[in-house]
Design a protein around this motif. Structure first.
Motif, PDB file in Angstrom:
ATOM      1  N   ALA A  19      34.186  26.414  42.135  1.00  0.00           N
ATOM      2  CA  ALA A  19      35.646  26.693  42.362  1.00  0.00           C
ATOM      3  C   ALA A  19      35.654  28.120  41.778  1.00  0.00           C
ATOM      4  O   ALA A  19      36.641  29.070  42.534  1.00  0.00           O
ATOM      5  CB  ALA A  19      36.457  25.721  41.586  1.00  0.00           C
ATOM      6  N   GLN A  20      35.107  28.559  40.549  1.00  0.00           N
ATOM      7  CA  GLN A  20      35.212  29.687  40.194  1.00  0.00           C
ATOM      8  C   GLN A  20      34.463  30.646  40.976  1.00  0.00           C
ATOM      9  O   GLN A  20      35.121  31.711  41.271  1.00  0.00           O
ATOM     10  CB  GLN A  20      34.617  29.607  38.816  1.00  0.00           C
ATOM     11  N   VAL A  21      33.305  30.507  41.530  1.00  0.00           N
ATOM     12  CA  VAL A  21      32.694  31.457  42.475  1.00  0.00           C
ATOM     13  C   VAL A  21      33.394  31.447  43.586  1.00  0.00           C
ATOM     14  O   VAL A  21      33.557  32.765  44.322  1.00  0.00           O
ATOM     15  CB  VAL A  21      31.157  30.780  42.766  1.00  0.00           C
ATOM     16  N   THR A  22      34.086  30.473  44.261  1.00  0.00           N
ATOM     17  CA  THR A  22      34.659  30.757  45.471  1.00  0.00           C
ATOM     18  C   THR A  22      36.115  31.643  45.295  1.00  0.00           C
ATOM     19  O   THR A  22      36.418  32.498  45.932  1.00  0.00           O
ATOM     20  CB  THR A  22      35.182  29.335  46.018  1.00  0.00           C
ATOM     21  N   ASN A  23      36.827  31.215  44.044  1.00  0.00           N
ATOM     22  CA  ASN A  23      37.731  31.895  43.879  1.00  0.00           C
ATOM     23  C   ASN A  23      37.599  33.452  43.571  1.00  0.00           C
ATOM     24  O   ASN A  23      38.148  34.355  43.898  1.00  0.00           O
ATOM     25  CB  ASN A  23      38.580  31.383  42.762  1.00  0.00           C
ATOM     26  N   GLN A  24      36.579  33.943  42.588  1.00  0.00           N
ATOM     27  CA  GLN A  24      36.276  35.162  42.460  1.00  0.00           C
ATOM     28  C   GLN A  24      35.990  36.021  43.866  1.00  0.00           C
ATOM     29  O   GLN A  24      36.323  37.060  43.982  1.00  0.00           O
ATOM     30  CB  GLN A  24      35.106  35.241  41.527  1.00  0.00           C
ATOM     31  N   ALA A  25      35.278  35.266  44.840  1.00  0.00           N
ATOM     32  CA  ALA A  25      34.734  35.717  45.941  1.00  0.00           C
ATOM     33  C   ALA A  25      36.159  36.318  46.909  1.00  0.00           C
ATOM     34  O   ALA A  25      36.165  37.363  47.522  1.00  0.00           O
ATOM     35  CB  ALA A  25      34.004  34.935  46.674  1.00  0.00           C
ATOM     36  N   ARG A  26      37.070  35.428  46.889  1.00  0.00           N
ATOM     37  CA  ARG A  26      38.504  35.729  47.541  1.00  0.00           C
ATOM     38  C   ARG A  26      39.205  36.955  46.928  1.00  0.00           C
ATOM     39  O   ARG A  26      39.550  37.673  47.414  1.00  0.00           O
ATOM     40  CB  ARG A  26      39.477  34.268  47.443  1.00  0.00           C
ATOM     41  N   ILE A  27      39.017  36.811  45.348  1.00  0.00           N
ATOM     42  CA  ILE A  27      39.998  38.023  44.866  1.00  0.00           C
ATOM     43  C   ILE A  27      39.104  39.262  45.092  1.00  0.00           C
ATOM     44  O   ILE A  27      39.822  40.294  45.188  1.00  0.00           O
ATOM     45  CB  ILE A  27      40.341  37.738  43.664  1.00  0.00           C
ATOM     46  N   PHE A  28      38.126  39.064  45.062  1.00  0.00           N
ATOM     47  CA  PHE A  28      37.149  40.792  45.130  1.00  0.00           C
ATOM     48  C   PHE A  28      37.126  41.181  46.706  1.00  0.00           C
ATOM     49  O   PHE A  28      37.200  42.277  46.712  1.00  0.00           O
ATOM     50  CB  PHE A  28      35.506  40.235  44.774  1.00  0.00           C
ATOM     51  N   ALA A  29      37.568  40.292  47.557  1.00  0.00           N
ATOM     52  CA  ALA A  29      37.872  40.678  48.824  1.00  0.00           C
ATOM     53  C   ALA A  29      39.052  41.648  49.056  1.00  0.00           C
ATOM     54  O   ALA A  29      39.069  42.101  49.852  1.00  0.00           O
ATOM     55  CB  ALA A  29      37.580  39.659  49.822  1.00  0.00           C
ATOM     56  N   LEU A  30      39.995  41.210  48.043  1.00  0.00           N
ATOM     57  CA  LEU A  30      41.367  41.652  48.558  1.00  0.00           C
ATOM     58  C   LEU A  30      41.182  43.448  48.000  1.00  0.00           C
ATOM     59  O   LEU A  30      41.836  44.251  48.809  1.00  0.00           O
ATOM     60  CB  LEU A  30      42.172  41.259  47.324  1.00  0.00           C
ATOM     61  N   ARG A  31      40.452  43.954  47.155  1.00  0.00           N
ATOM     62  CA  ARG A  31      40.375  45.238  46.635  1.00  0.00           C
ATOM     63  C   ARG A  31      38.721  45.518  45.975  1.00  0.00           C
ATOM     64  O   ARG A  31      38.823  44.995  44.824  1.00  0.00           O
ATOM     65  CB  ARG A  31      41.252  45.647  45.673  1.00  0.00           C
ATOM     66  N   ALA A  78      38.430  47.417  42.838  1.00  0.00           N
ATOM     67  CA  ALA A  78      38.984  46.965  41.525  1.00  0.00           C
ATOM     68  C   ALA A  78      38.473  45.677  41.099  1.00  0.00           C
ATOM     69  O   ALA A  78      39.113  44.974  40.480  1.00  0.00           O
ATOM     70  CB  ALA A  78      40.728  47.156  41.692  1.00  0.00           C
ATOM     71  N   ARG A  79      37.187  45.619  41.356  1.00  0.00           N
ATOM     72  CA  ARG A  79      36.545  44.350  40.901  1.00  0.00           C
ATOM     73  C   ARG A  79      36.958  43.929  39.432  1.00  0.00           C
ATOM     74  O   ARG A  79      36.884  42.740  39.065  1.00  0.00           O
ATOM     75  CB  ARG A  79      35.188  44.312  41.085  1.00  0.00           C
ATOM     76  N   SER A  80      36.657  45.040  38.622  1.00  0.00           N
ATOM     77  CA  SER A  80      36.823  44.853  37.019  1.00  0.00           C
ATOM     78  C   SER A  80      38.021  44.280  36.667  1.00  0.00           C
ATOM     79  O   SER A  80      38.321  43.139  36.014  1.00  0.00           O
ATOM     80  CB  SER A  80      36.191  45.977  36.461  1.00  0.00           C
ATOM     81  N   ARG A  81      39.097  44.935  37.307  1.00  0.00           N
ATOM     82  CA  ARG A  81      40.426  44.601  36.766  1.00  0.00           C
ATOM     83  C   ARG A  81      40.751  43.123  37.316  1.00  0.00           C
ATOM     84  O   ARG A  81      41.518  42.230  36.853  1.00  0.00           O
ATOM     85  CB  ARG A  81      41.546  45.668  37.507  1.00  0.00           C
ATOM     86  N   LEU A  82      40.361  42.904  38.816  1.00  0.00           N
ATOM     87  CA  LEU A  82      40.672  41.727  39.169  1.00  0.00           C
ATOM     88  C   LEU A  82      40.092  40.616  38.636  1.00  0.00           C
ATOM     89  O   LEU A  82      40.688  39.652  38.156  1.00  0.00           O
ATOM     90  CB  LEU A  82      40.308  41.719  40.854  1.00  0.00           C
ATOM     91  N   ASN A  83      38.879  40.829  38.102  1.00  0.00           N
ATOM     92  CA  ASN A  83      38.144  39.895  37.286  1.00  0.00           C
ATOM     93  C   ASN A  83      38.767  39.822  36.086  1.00  0.00           C
ATOM     94  O   ASN A  83      38.911  38.286  35.440  1.00  0.00           O
ATOM     95  CB  ASN A  83      36.492  40.227  37.189  1.00  0.00           C
ATOM     96  N   THR A  84      39.292  40.328  35.322  1.00  0.00           N
ATOM     97  CA  THR A  84      39.752  40.442  34.215  1.00  0.00           C
ATOM     98  C   THR A  84      41.373  39.445  34.329  1.00  0.00           C
ATOM     99  O   THR A  84      41.452  38.735  33.532  1.00  0.00           O
ATOM    100  CB  THR A  84      40.267  41.887  33.601  1.00  0.00           C
ATOM    101  N   GLY A  85      42.101  39.903  35.267  1.00  0.00           N
ATOM    102  CA  GLY A  85      42.992  38.937  35.391  1.00  0.00           C
ATOM    103  C   GLY A  85      42.758  37.757  35.968  1.00  0.00           C
ATOM    104  O   GLY A  85      43.553  36.917  35.271  1.00  0.00           O
ATOM    105  N   TYR A  86      41.895  37.421  36.460  1.00  0.00           N
ATOM    106  CA  TYR A  86      41.470  36.129  37.168  1.00  0.00           C
ATOM    107  C   TYR A  86      41.068  35.232  35.915  1.00  0.00           C
ATOM    108  O   TYR A  86      41.567  34.108  35.659  1.00  0.00           O
ATOM    109  CB  TYR A  86      40.149  36.228  38.017  1.00  0.00           C
ATOM    110  N   MET A  87      40.183  35.929  35.063  1.00  0.00           N
ATOM    111  CA  MET A  87      39.557  35.136  33.898  1.00  0.00           C
ATOM    112  C   MET A  87      40.725  34.880  32.844  1.00  0.00           C
ATOM    113  O   MET A  87      40.871  33.785  32.205  1.00  0.00           O
ATOM    114  CB  MET A  87      38.315  35.708  33.113  1.00  0.00           C
ATOM    115  N   THR A  88      41.711  35.918  32.535  1.00  0.00           N
ATOM    116  CA  THR A  88      42.776  35.719  31.809  1.00  0.00           C
ATOM    117  C   THR A  88      43.520  34.430  32.355  1.00  0.00           C
ATOM    118  O   THR A  88      43.904  33.483  31.594  1.00  0.00           O
ATOM    119  CB  THR A  88      43.537  36.832  31.730  1.00  0.00           C
TER     120      THR A  88
END
Length: 134
Positions: free
Chosen positions: A55-67, A70-80
């Motif tokens: 689920a984590q890999v799937t969710n990260q792939a979806r949010i990384f596709a948005l922008r 901005a992968r680092s910022r998106l990953n920080t928000g996702y993990m938080t």
């Protein structure tokens, strides 16, 4: 703690596996010594860990596709959010177990699954508007 009251740990469950395992555990129990088996909980935890990682890999792939820029910022928000959600779930599960027992924890899990399914079926998703525009 006296040695006779210390449980013996068997790394395999007595309900499956070798034909002699259940006999050994029955003799240990008859002798007044508790026995503990750990296969079913270990398999359950392994399956749960695999599901969470998928689920984590799937969710990260979806949010990384948005922008992608901005992968680092998106990953920080996702993990938080993931850690805050996990902490809230752990706290709620502990409160439910302490106050009402194991059945309340099962009911809490069923309620969370039902809410997630309802949100999914109704189209409530942070990705639905962005994904449909592209």
């Amino acid at each position: 703690m006296p040695a006779a009251s210390t449980p013996l740990l068997f790394p395999h469950g007595h309900w499956h596996g070798s034909w002699c395992r259940s006999e050994v555990i029955a003799r240990v129990a008859a002798a007044g010594r508790p026995a503990v088996t750990v296969v079913a909980p270990a398999v359950g935890l392994l399956l749960l860990d695999v599901a969470v990682q998928c689920a984590q890999v799937t969710n990260q792939a979806r949010i990384f596709a948005l922008r992608p820029e901005a992968r680092s910022r998106l990953n920080t928000g996702y993990m938080t959010c993931a850690f805050l959600g996990g902490s809230a779930g752990s706290w709620l599960g502990t409160r439910a177990y302490v106050q009402l027992g194991r059945g309340a924890v099962c009911a809490l899990i069923a309620l969370a699954a039902l809410l997630a399914l309802t949100a999914y079926l109704s189209g409530i998703s942070p990705y639905s508007s962005r994904m449909s525009n592209s």
